[in-house]
Design a protein around this motif. Structure first.
Motif, PDB file in Angstrom:
ATOM      1  N   PRO A   1      -8.489 -12.599 -14.762  1.00 54.73           N
ATOM      2  CA  PRO A   1      -9.752 -12.246 -14.135  1.00 54.73           C
ATOM      3  C   PRO A   1      -9.407 -10.951 -13.127  1.00 54.73           C
ATOM      4  N   ASP A   2      -8.544 -11.140 -12.171  1.00 54.34           N
ATOM      5  CA  ASP A   2      -8.083 -10.294 -11.105  1.00 54.34           C
ATOM      6  C   ASP A   2      -7.501  -8.939 -11.818  1.00 54.34           C
ATOM      7  N   ILE A   3      -6.771  -9.073 -12.742  1.00 52.88           N
ATOM      8  CA  ILE A   3      -6.109  -7.980 -13.416  1.00 52.88           C
ATOM      9  C   ILE A   3      -7.546  -6.982 -14.105  1.00 52.88           C
TER      10      ILE A   3
ATOM     11  N   PRO B   1      -5.827  -5.321  -4.366  1.00 50.00           N
ATOM     12  CA  PRO B   1      -6.366  -3.991  -3.551  1.00 50.00           C
ATOM     13  C   PRO B   1      -5.790  -2.623  -3.964  1.00 50.00           C
ATOM     14  N   GLY B   2      -4.238  -2.812  -3.945  1.00 47.86           N
ATOM     15  CA  GLY B   2      -3.411  -1.739  -4.230  1.00 47.86           C
ATOM     16  C   GLY B   2      -3.621  -1.125  -5.605  1.00 47.86           C
ATOM     17  N   LEU B   3      -3.710  -2.260  -6.500  1.00 47.52           N
ATOM     18  CA  LEU B   3      -3.911  -1.891  -7.928  1.00 47.52           C
ATOM     19  C   LEU B   3      -5.038  -1.128  -8.459  1.00 47.52           C
ATOM     20  N   ILE B   4      -6.240  -1.637  -7.587  1.00 45.55           N
ATOM     21  CA  ILE B   4      -7.320  -0.993  -7.812  1.00 45.55           C
ATOM     22  C   ILE B   4      -7.422   0.283  -7.188  1.00 45.55           C
TER      23      ILE B   4
ATOM     24  N   PRO C   1      -0.846 -16.658  -7.569  1.00 43.60           N
ATOM     25  CA  PRO C   1      -2.181 -16.190  -7.636  1.00 43.60           C
ATOM     26  C   PRO C   1      -2.986 -15.565  -6.282  1.00 43.60           C
ATOM     27  N   ASP C   2      -2.637 -16.633  -5.206  1.00 41.94           N
ATOM     28  CA  ASP C   2      -3.452 -16.095  -4.171  1.00 41.94           C
ATOM     29  C   ASP C   2      -2.760 -15.000  -3.385  1.00 41.94           C
ATOM     30  N   ALA C   3      -1.608 -15.056  -3.622  1.00 42.87           N
ATOM     31  CA  ALA C   3      -1.077 -13.619  -2.915  1.00 42.87           C
ATOM     32  C   ALA C   3      -1.191 -12.257  -3.709  1.00 42.87           C
ATOM     33  N   PHE C   4      -1.331 -12.537  -5.093  1.00 40.55           N
ATOM     34  CA  PHE C   4      -1.399 -11.519  -5.858  1.00 40.55           C
ATOM     35  C   PHE C   4      -2.997 -11.084  -5.545  1.00 40.55           C
ATOM     36  N   ARG C   5      -3.994 -11.729  -5.375  1.00 44.76           N
ATOM     37  CA  ARG C   5      -5.343 -11.337  -5.024  1.00 44.76           C
ATOM     38  C   ARG C   5      -5.382 -10.734  -3.625  1.00 44.76           C
ATOM     39  N   LEU C   6      -4.667 -11.254  -2.752  1.00 48.34           N
ATOM     40  CA  LEU C   6      -4.752 -11.012  -1.293  1.00 48.34           C
ATOM     41  C   LEU C   6      -3.940  -9.561  -1.126  1.00 48.34           C
TER      42      LEU C   6
ATOM     43  N   GLU D   1       0.772  -0.925   0.005  1.00 48.44           N
ATOM     44  CA  GLU D   1       0.252  -0.095  -0.059  1.00 48.44           C
ATOM     45  C   GLU D   1       0.959   1.197   0.160  1.00 48.44           C
ATOM     46  N   LYS D   2       1.807   1.501   0.718  1.00 42.57           N
ATOM     47  CA  LYS D   2       2.899   2.335   0.578  1.00 42.57           C
ATOM     48  C   LYS D   2       3.500   2.492  -0.693  1.00 42.57           C
ATOM     49  N   CYS D   3       4.071   1.408  -1.226  1.00 45.16           N
ATOM     50  CA  CYS D   3       4.474   1.621  -2.600  1.00 45.16           C
ATOM     51  C   CYS D   3       3.437   2.025  -3.509  1.00 45.16           C
ATOM     52  N   ILE D   4       2.236   1.613  -3.605  1.00 46.88           N
ATOM     53  CA  ILE D   4       1.195   2.221  -4.125  1.00 46.88           C
ATOM     54  C   ILE D   4       1.189   3.649  -4.063  1.00 46.88           C
ATOM     55  N   ASP D   5       1.257   4.141  -3.033  1.00 47.14           N
ATOM     56  CA  ASP D   5       1.291   5.610  -2.743  1.00 47.14           C
ATOM     57  C   ASP D   5       2.209   6.258  -3.602  1.00 47.14           C
ATOM     58  N   ALA D   6       3.612   5.615  -3.725  1.00 48.12           N
ATOM     59  CA  ALA D   6       4.618   6.299  -4.381  1.00 48.12           C
ATOM     60  C   ALA D   6       4.320   6.267  -5.795  1.00 48.12           C
TER      61      ALA D   6
END
Length: 349
Positions: free
Chosen positions: A244-246, A218-221, A209-214, A174-179
């Motif tokens: 589908p997640d992408i 959320p950060g990409l959204i 895939p599971d770690a990507f979804r969890l 989430e912090k990296c997404i902020d940047a």
């Protein structure tokens, strides 16, 4: 429509009569450096040389979509990673991980846009935008949240957190997404036509895939909810399992490698979501070591699959011959002529 209008049309989820040819991944090749007179590593830190080398992708290689910068370490450097600046033939790389022993101390500084080479990227974008003789869409790249986290903590340390302490890993993402949001909006404000997140470690072969979804999705959204323009996501490897997640993450387009298992599935899934597909000619094999006729064959396969922008599947190696980039343009043009003949014959018969 000119190239920029067509690019925006594609990213709006609409079909065009002729697919564009270009790149949203790194493509600083030696042939272009020699011809343009703008070489790395200087072109990685000098805005005028960066803009000149980027423009050569259009003026010399004839690409209709171009990208800067030519590496994916810019935000990591701005957040404290030491960087090996590389050479003409070797891209910059991260050599220290400032938060490896103290991930809880990671914070995004308020002066991020004044740090490292971020101002260089912004100026290079502005130089491109203010060049009246260069009307071609420019994509600005930022390293993705998982790659950035691996720079700051080290790959092993971060991947271990995704398994043993996923909530901590998610907080770091989430912090990296902020940047990423801060830089993406600055690049768009400077005049970029779109931004691309390049996140190699988000590959199912790396994080799973599971770690990507969890942890990552959320950060990409949130990234797409907070940027002021079009966005593209590039993830290496076989991304079929997370398509589908992408698609639920809100990107205007997806850039894919040749390693996807089912290109038609990826393309059709994206198009049902009004998402464009970019790719996916092999960079490590076809473009790097094979001949123009091989490029043509692979380009035809991509175009048969209804891809929207014909492009390298990943970052282009510096030693890639210019003739193979030019072969992409010729292949697209030949394909369009071929399809026109097919349609004509159909109606004549």
């Amino acid at each position: 429509m000119d190239f920029s209008q067509k690019f925006q049309y594609i990213l709006d989820g609409k079909k065009v009569d002729t697919p564009l040819v270009g790149t949203v991944t790194t493509a600083g090749i030696l042939d272009l450096m020699d011809i343009s007179g703008a070489s790395r590593p200087e072109a990685d830190s000098d805005p005028k040389k960066m803009a000149k080398l980027a423009s050569s992708l259009h003026t010399i290689a004839k690409f209709e979509v171009i990208r800067i910068p030519f590496d994916v370490t810019v935000i990591g450097e701005a957040l404290g990673c030491q960087i090996d600046s590389g050479t003409k033939a070797r891209t910059p790389s991260v050599i220290t991980h400032p938060f490896a022993d103290k991930p809880e101390e990671l914070e995004i500084p308020t002066d991020l846009l004044r740090r490292g080479r971020i101002p260089v990227i912004m100026e290079a974008i502005s130089l491109h935008r203010n060049n009246p003789g260069l009307q071609v869409p420019l994509v600005a790249g930022v390293e993705g949240p998982v790659d950035l986290a691996s720079y700051l903590l080290g790959i092993r340390s971060f991947l271990k957190l995704t398994v043993k302490k996923p909530e901590i890993a998610k907080n770091i993402i989430e912090k990296c997404i902020d940047a990423c949001i801060t830089c993406a909006n600055a690049y768009l404000f400077s005049g970029a036509d779109a931004v691309v997140i390049a996140d190699a470690l988000s590959s199912p072969e790396m994080i799973g895939p599971d770690a990507f979804r969890l942890i990552v999705k959320p950060g990409l959204i949130r990234f797409n909810e907070n940027i002021e323009g079009h966005s593209i996501l590039h993830i290496c490897g076989e991304v079929d399992s997370i398509i589908p997640d992408i698609l639920e993450s809100g990107f205007s387009a997806i850039s894919i490698e040749e390693n996807v298992k089912d290109l038609k599935y990826v393309v059709s899934s994206a198009h049902r979501n009004n998402t464009a597909i970019i790719g996916n000619i092999s960079t490590s094999d076809t473009l790097y070591r094979k001949k123009p006729e091989n490029v043509r064959k692979e380009a035809f396969q991509c175009l048969d699959a209804n891809i929207d922008i014909l492009a390298p599947g990943c970052g282009v190696a510096p030693e890639t011959p210019l003739k193979n980039l030019l072969a992409m343009i010729k292949a697209r043009d030949d394909y369009i002529k071929k399809m026109a003949r097919v349609i004509t014959l159909k109606y004549v018969v």
